[in-house]
Design a protein around this motif. Sequence first.
Motif, mmCIF file in Angstrom:
data_model
loop_
_atom_site.group_PDB
_atom_site.id
_atom_site.type_symbol
_atom_site.label_atom_id
_atom_site.label_comp_id
_atom_site.label_asym_id
_atom_site.label_seq_id
_atom_site.Cartn_x
_atom_site.Cartn_y
_atom_site.Cartn_z
ATOM 1 N N UNK A 1 -5.633 -7.005 1.299
ATOM 2 C CA UNK A 1 -6.153 -5.924 1.092
ATOM 3 C C UNK A 1 -7.475 -6.206 -0.009
ATOM 4 N N UNK A 2 -8.635 -5.842 0.627
ATOM 5 C CA UNK A 2 -9.800 -6.259 -0.216
ATOM 6 C C UNK A 2 -10.054 -5.519 -1.566
ATOM 7 N N UNK A 3 -9.572 -4.253 -1.509
ATOM 8 C CA UNK A 3 -10.066 -3.350 -2.614
ATOM 9 C C UNK A 3 -8.935 -2.506 -2.971
ATOM 10 N N UNK A 4 -8.010 -2.986 -3.599
ATOM 11 C CA UNK A 4 -6.867 -2.215 -3.944
ATOM 12 C C UNK A 4 -7.066 -1.101 -4.981
ATOM 13 N N UNK A 5 -8.158 -1.382 -5.600
ATOM 14 C CA UNK A 5 -8.432 -0.453 -6.710
ATOM 15 C C UNK A 5 -8.749 1.077 -6.074
ATOM 16 N N UNK A 6 -9.441 1.122 -4.633
ATOM 17 C CA UNK A 6 -9.842 2.103 -4.012
ATOM 18 C C UNK A 6 -8.647 3.053 -3.708
ATOM 19 N N UNK A 7 -7.119 2.363 -3.739
ATOM 20 C CA UNK A 7 -5.984 3.196 -3.524
ATOM 21 C C UNK A 7 -5.532 3.654 -4.665
ATOM 22 N N UNK A 8 -5.860 3.263 -6.189
ATOM 23 C CA UNK A 8 -5.231 3.554 -7.513
ATOM 24 C C UNK A 8 -5.148 4.943 -7.589
ATOM 25 N N UNK A 9 -6.338 5.963 -7.191
ATOM 26 C CA UNK A 9 -6.457 7.366 -7.636
ATOM 27 C C UNK A 9 -5.278 7.989 -6.519
ATOM 28 N N UNK A 10 -4.885 7.412 -5.606
ATOM 29 C CA UNK A 10 -3.984 8.040 -4.567
ATOM 30 C C UNK A 10 -2.494 7.727 -4.678
ATOM 31 N N UNK A 11 -2.101 6.917 -5.589
ATOM 32 C CA UNK A 11 -0.742 6.273 -5.820
ATOM 33 C C UNK A 11 0.037 7.200 -6.149
ATOM 34 N N UNK A 12 -0.187 8.253 -6.869
ATOM 35 C CA UNK A 12 1.080 9.324 -7.173
ATOM 36 C C UNK A 12 1.161 10.063 -5.766
ATOM 37 N N UNK A 13 0.063 10.500 -5.130
ATOM 38 C CA UNK A 13 0.123 11.117 -3.754
ATOM 39 C C UNK A 13 1.049 10.236 -2.981
ATOM 40 N N UNK A 14 0.778 8.943 -2.942
ATOM 41 C CA UNK A 14 1.492 8.134 -1.900
ATOM 42 C C UNK A 14 3.071 8.047 -2.333
ATOM 43 N N UNK A 15 3.439 7.957 -3.539
ATOM 44 C CA UNK A 15 4.757 7.930 -4.089
ATOM 45 C C UNK A 15 5.450 9.132 -3.624
ATOM 46 N N UNK A 16 4.744 10.203 -3.570
ATOM 47 C CA UNK A 16 5.555 11.548 -3.086
ATOM 48 C C UNK A 16 5.618 11.426 -1.545
ATOM 49 N N UNK A 17 4.913 10.767 -0.906
ATOM 50 C CA UNK A 17 5.263 10.632 0.601
ATOM 51 C C UNK A 17 6.170 9.499 1.031
ATOM 52 N N UNK A 18 6.792 8.893 0.067
ATOM 53 C CA UNK A 18 7.826 8.019 0.353
ATOM 54 C C UNK A 18 8.997 8.883 0.772
ATOM 55 N N UNK A 19 9.217 10.114 0.361
ATOM 56 C CA UNK A 19 10.167 11.051 0.920
ATOM 57 C C UNK A 19 9.922 12.164 1.827
ATOM 58 N N UNK A 20 8.773 11.952 2.500
ATOM 59 C CA UNK A 20 8.206 12.577 3.589
ATOM 60 C C UNK A 20 9.539 12.415 4.574
ATOM 61 N N UNK A 21 9.547 13.718 5.502
ATOM 62 C CA UNK A 21 10.479 13.627 6.432
ATOM 63 C C UNK A 21 9.981 13.025 7.862
ATOM 64 N N UNK A 22 8.922 12.706 7.730
ATOM 65 C CA UNK A 22 7.863 12.036 8.852
ATOM 66 C C UNK A 22 8.173 10.441 8.322
ATOM 67 N N UNK A 23 9.037 9.857 9.094
ATOM 68 C CA UNK A 23 9.376 8.235 8.576
ATOM 69 C C UNK A 23 8.114 7.416 8.965
ATOM 70 N N UNK A 24 7.131 7.824 9.669
ATOM 71 C CA UNK A 24 6.053 6.769 10.031
ATOM 72 C C UNK A 24 5.160 7.001 8.798
ATOM 73 N N UNK A 25 5.020 8.254 8.145
ATOM 74 C CA UNK A 25 4.102 8.522 6.971
ATOM 75 C C UNK A 25 4.834 7.766 5.830
ATOM 76 N N UNK A 26 6.090 8.161 5.691
ATOM 77 C CA UNK A 26 6.862 7.229 4.645
ATOM 78 C C UNK A 26 6.842 5.794 4.576
#
Length: 75
Positions: A1-26
């Motif tokens: 990944x060339x710009x991991x800092x671009x994801x930094x502001x989304x990390x808490x949202x991504x962590x919430x998606x780990x338990x999403x019922x849609x396994x593709x999203x998780x």
Amino acid sequence: MTHPEAVESCKSDLENLITDSNRSIATLAITTLLKTGGEASVDRLMKQIATFISEISDEFKVCFIQKFVFLFAVS
């Protein structure tokens, strides 16, 4: 990944998606967090992945393991 800092502001949202019922999203959330996270966050994610793997179908396990192997082969 060339710009991991671009994801930094989304990390808490991504962590919430780990338990999403849609396994593709998780799966996408986990692989993104693994790719962009530091050592401490990767260690924490590895503990969550054990539960995640036991809850998904074999098809998703294969997909997840392929992505996981790719992440570490590229790193």
